[in-house]
Write a protein that holds these residues in place. Structure first.
Motif, PDB file in Angstrom:
ATOM      1  N   HIS A 143     -12.067   7.568 111.739  1.00 40.38           N
ATOM      2  CA  HIS A 143     -13.280   7.020 111.141  1.00 40.38           C
ATOM      3  C   HIS A 143     -13.295   5.514 111.397  1.00 40.38           C
ATOM      4  O   HIS A 143     -12.267   4.906 111.686  1.00 40.38           O
ATOM      5  N   ASP A 144     -14.479   4.909 111.314  1.00 43.51           N
ATOM      6  CA  ASP A 144     -14.608   3.474 111.554  1.00 43.51           C
ATOM      7  C   ASP A 144     -14.130   2.697 110.337  1.00 43.51           C
ATOM      8  O   ASP A 144     -14.522   3.002 109.203  1.00 43.51           O
ATOM      9  N   GLU A 145     -13.312   1.682 110.564  1.00 40.62           N
ATOM     10  CA  GLU A 145     -12.865   0.822 109.475  1.00 40.62           C
ATOM     11  C   GLU A 145     -12.526  -0.549 110.043  1.00 40.62           C
ATOM     12  O   GLU A 145     -12.182  -0.685 111.219  1.00 40.62           O
ATOM     13  N   LYS A 146     -12.591  -1.558 109.195  1.00 45.05           N
ATOM     14  CA  LYS A 146     -12.328  -2.925 109.641  1.00 45.05           C
ATOM     15  C   LYS A 146     -10.931  -3.392 109.254  1.00 45.05           C
ATOM     16  O   LYS A 146     -10.423  -4.351 109.831  1.00 45.05           O
ATOM     17  N   SER A 161      -6.140   1.253 107.207  1.00 49.66           N
ATOM     18  CA  SER A 161      -5.719   2.088 106.073  1.00 49.66           C
ATOM     19  C   SER A 161      -4.972   3.322 106.562  1.00 49.66           C
ATOM     20  O   SER A 161      -4.617   4.188 105.778  1.00 49.66           O
ATOM     21  N   CYS A 200      -4.329   8.737 106.378  1.00 45.58           N
ATOM     22  CA  CYS A 200      -5.316   7.674 106.255  1.00 45.58           C
ATOM     23  C   CYS A 200      -5.817   7.629 104.824  1.00 45.58           C
ATOM     24  O   CYS A 200      -6.370   8.613 104.317  1.00 45.58           O
ATOM     25  N   GLY A 205      -8.226   5.973 103.854  1.00 39.48           N
ATOM     26  CA  GLY A 205      -9.665   5.782 103.870  1.00 39.48           C
ATOM     27  C   GLY A 205     -10.433   7.084 103.986  1.00 39.48           C
ATOM     28  O   GLY A 205     -11.367   7.331 103.233  1.00 39.48           O
ATOM     29  N   CYS A 206     -10.025   7.948 104.927  1.00 36.38           N
ATOM     30  CA  CYS A 206     -10.771   9.204 105.137  1.00 36.38           C
ATOM     31  C   CYS A 206      -9.964  10.443 104.776  1.00 36.38           C
ATOM     32  O   CYS A 206     -10.459  11.561 104.907  1.00 36.38           O
TER      33      CYS A 206
END
Length: 636
Positions: free
Chosen positions: A44-47, A50, A62, A64-65
């Motif tokens: 997934h897209d992240e800045k 994670s 992850c 985040g996802c």
């Protein structure tokens, strides 16, 4: 039908291929502390990173996802392979011969489709390389020589030649056991009047490799005037080749891109070769398509979006090159990295520049880059008549939002001053304030600068302030609850450091965990044989626990807890004892409250024996609770 792969062989593959080595083929990993590594999630897209990898446990997760699993899960997810295809692929890398429970090993029929297509491309690449040495390929060798590439350069990049006949490669691959269906599916052959024929004939061949180094397609350059096909012919979209998902040269450039936090994007195969041979070993190129969002994702995982990262685009100085540069600028905000442009002199591409002026000229080209936003601003300003007030105002309206979108605030201010000079506007502060206003509105909207009513920006900001829906693994957990926090910590210890909590942990009941998801994990550990079984083989123990999970939700939570860092500064027996005591003490206190409620309900008219039994249980539990408070883990 293919037999089931032997379980011992599956375990051998898991153990033989370190998860960090596999993941590092796709993204850059950095130290995350506690023996873990981190990077930008490929799912997934992240800045900010994670995505964490635990080499000692053989797991990734992850935060985040919520994607997670072991080495096999990672390869299955990222390359869209079946379980058997993944095991076969990693076994081949590790040199492990697999055994099948039903029937003998048949490499022709027991490999998955993707594995077969990749193998066909590998053999085809070797075939083309051999053909480049033949008499017919003299025209191809001449083409390379005229562009400054000798035999060593051709070998380094795997350049080959496809014979001009109708079915040379097709017949060769048939002899290697590939079916006509597989050859057509691979894109190496195409249907002819009397069966499959070669797709590429009489052309110079560049193998296109994915980030792991596997050949997934080819780029073919026309050599003869009687060839009526396009100048460059690429492999069609197949199960293993998606042109928007590959970058030519990424397999050779990825380590240097990660090391230097710089990538150089050029336009063709020969440009990549010229750059690498000139010492610019971070050069890559797209394959018959414009640079787009999926290419950005590949680079971001390597660049890790740190503040010093840079992506440099090289384009010809002609109109088409300028258009391509502006198109690249539209994607600038998808990078945390700074983007720059290097315009080749005299309309030469890097290959022509190297041939004309030598290796140093290519290096100089890259070093003389200009920030992409500055190039874009100059192009926008040049479209207007700056001799008139209306022209200057129109140029300001078009260029100011671009300056407002510059990520670095200091550079943004300097560029605003520079823009005022370009436009010939003497009131510099007017331009600076205009840019600052657009930047503020952009921050409120979460996007690039641009004119919009402030009230609309505020209303949109308020709408964005509403909490976004969060992904929840199973029933909700209240991590503000001290009980839930301690239960989570104890489960992490039981999964990551089973020796520290054994054998006491295995005596804990499922009902001692108040959060249903944690109770499910506790039951899963029990079903896998208990934490004590993991004291001597943590990776194998974790694999058994994950296999014992009743569903994907519980399995994901097991993976998450196995990778998440333990909060204790010192993870030792004392810390483990504290968590064991806290979980047990809260369970005892809950039971004491239950019994006290029972006694209150019984009242003075209760059966004496019944009342005495309940009172005795209460006394025993109260004594136990006191021992836990006084003696800690020694009372367990």
């Amino acid at each position: 039908m293919a037999g089931r792969i032997n379980d011992d062989d599956v375990k051998a593959v898991r153990d033989a291929v370190p998860i960090d080595a596999v993941v590092s083929e796709y993204l850059q990993l950095r130290n995350a502390g506690g023996g873990n590594l981190k990077g930008l999630c490929p799912f997934h897209d992240e800045k900010s990173p994670s995505f964490q990898v635990s080499p000692s446990k053989g797991l990734f997760y992850c935060f985040g996802c919520q994607e997670g699993g072991d080495t096999l899960d990672f390869v299955m997810k990222i390359d869209h392979l079946s379980f058997s295809e993944t095991v076969e692929r990693l076994a081949a890398q590790a040199g492990i011969t697999l055994r099948y429970e039903e029937g003998g090993y048949n490499p022709t029929h027991q490999r998955g489709e993707r594995i077969r297509l990749v193998e066909a491309h590998k053999i085809a690449a070797e075939f083309y390389v051999e053909q480049l040495d033949g008499p017919e390929a003299e025209i191809g060798r001449k083409f390379l020589g005229e562009r400054g590439f000798d035999q060593a350069a051709a070998q380094h990049f795997g350049v080959g030649y496809s014979p001009a006949g109708w079915d040379h490669l097709t017949r060769y691959l048939r002899g290697k056991g590939f079916s006509d269906k597989e050859l057509v599916l691979s894109g190496l052959s195409q249907d002819g009047r009397r069966g499959p024929i070669d797709r590429f004939r009489g052309r110079l061949m560049w193998p296109i490799r994915d980030i792991t180094g596997e050949v997934v397609g080819f780029g073919a350059r026309k050599l003869r005037d009687d060839d009526n096909g396009p100048k460059y012919l690429n492999t069609p979209e197949t199960a293993i080749y998606k042109k928007s998902h590959v970058l030519y040269g990424i397999d050779l450039a990825k380590k240097e891109i990660a090391r230097t936090s710089r990538a150089v994007v050029v336009e063709g195969y020969t440009d990549v070769m010229a750059c690498h041979l000139a010492g610019v070993t971070t050069a890559i190129a797209t394959c018959g398509t414009a640079f787009g969002g999926d290419h950005i994702k590949i680079l971001r995982r390597l660049l890790m979006d740190n503040a010093t990262a840079e992506v440099i685009f090289t384009f010809d100085g002609d109109a088409a090159g300028q258009k391509a540069a502006l198109r690249a600028f539209e994607d600038d905000q998808k990078f945390a990295a700074e983007t720059s442009i290097a315009i080749t002199p005299g309309g030469m591409d890097p290959c022509e520049l190297r041939l004309a002026e030598g290796d140093a000229s290519v290096q100089k080209l890259v070093e003389s880059r200009t920030p992409l936003f500055e190039f874009a601003i100059r192009q926008m300003v040049a479209r207007h008549n700056l001799e008139t007030p209306a022209g200057r105002a129109a140029a300001l309206d078009e260029a100011a939002p671009v300056v407002a979108g510059i990520k670095n605030i200091a550079i943004q201010h300097e560029s605003a001053v520079q823009l005022a000079g370009m436009l010939g506007i003497l009131d510099t502060q007017f331009v600076v304030k205009r840019v600052a206003q657009l930047a503020r509105w952009a921050r409120e909207r979460g996007g690039r600068g641009g004119p919009e009513r402030p009230g609309a920006a505020r209303s949109q900001q308020q709408a964005q302030a509403a909490p976004a829906p969060q992904y929840v693994s199973g029933p909700a957990l209240n991590l503000r609850s001290p009980a839930h926090r301690t239960e989570r910590e104890l489960l992490k210890l039981a999964l990551q450091y089973p020796a520290l909590v054994s054998p006491a942990f295995d005596a804990y009941g499922v009902d001692e965990f108040t959060a249903p998801p944690y109770a499910a994990v506790r039951q899963t550990i029990e079903d896998a044989g208990g934490a004590e079984q993991g004291a001597g083989d943590t990776p194998g123990y974790l694999a058994r626990v994950r296999d014992a999970a009743p569903n994907d939700t519980v399995r994901a939570l097991v993976t998450e807890l196995a990778v998440e860092a333990v909060h204790g500064r010192t993870v030792d027996e004392a810390y483990a004892g504290e968590q064991l005591v806290q979980v047990r003490l809260r369970a005892v206190d809950r039971r004491i409250r239950d019994i006290q409620g029972t006694m209150a309900r019984l009242g003075s008219n209760a059966d004496p024996e019944r009342y005495a039994a309940v009172a005795n249980e209460l006394w025993v539990l109260q004594q136990y609770a006191q021992s836990l408070r006084n003696q800690g883990a020694a009372a367990l």
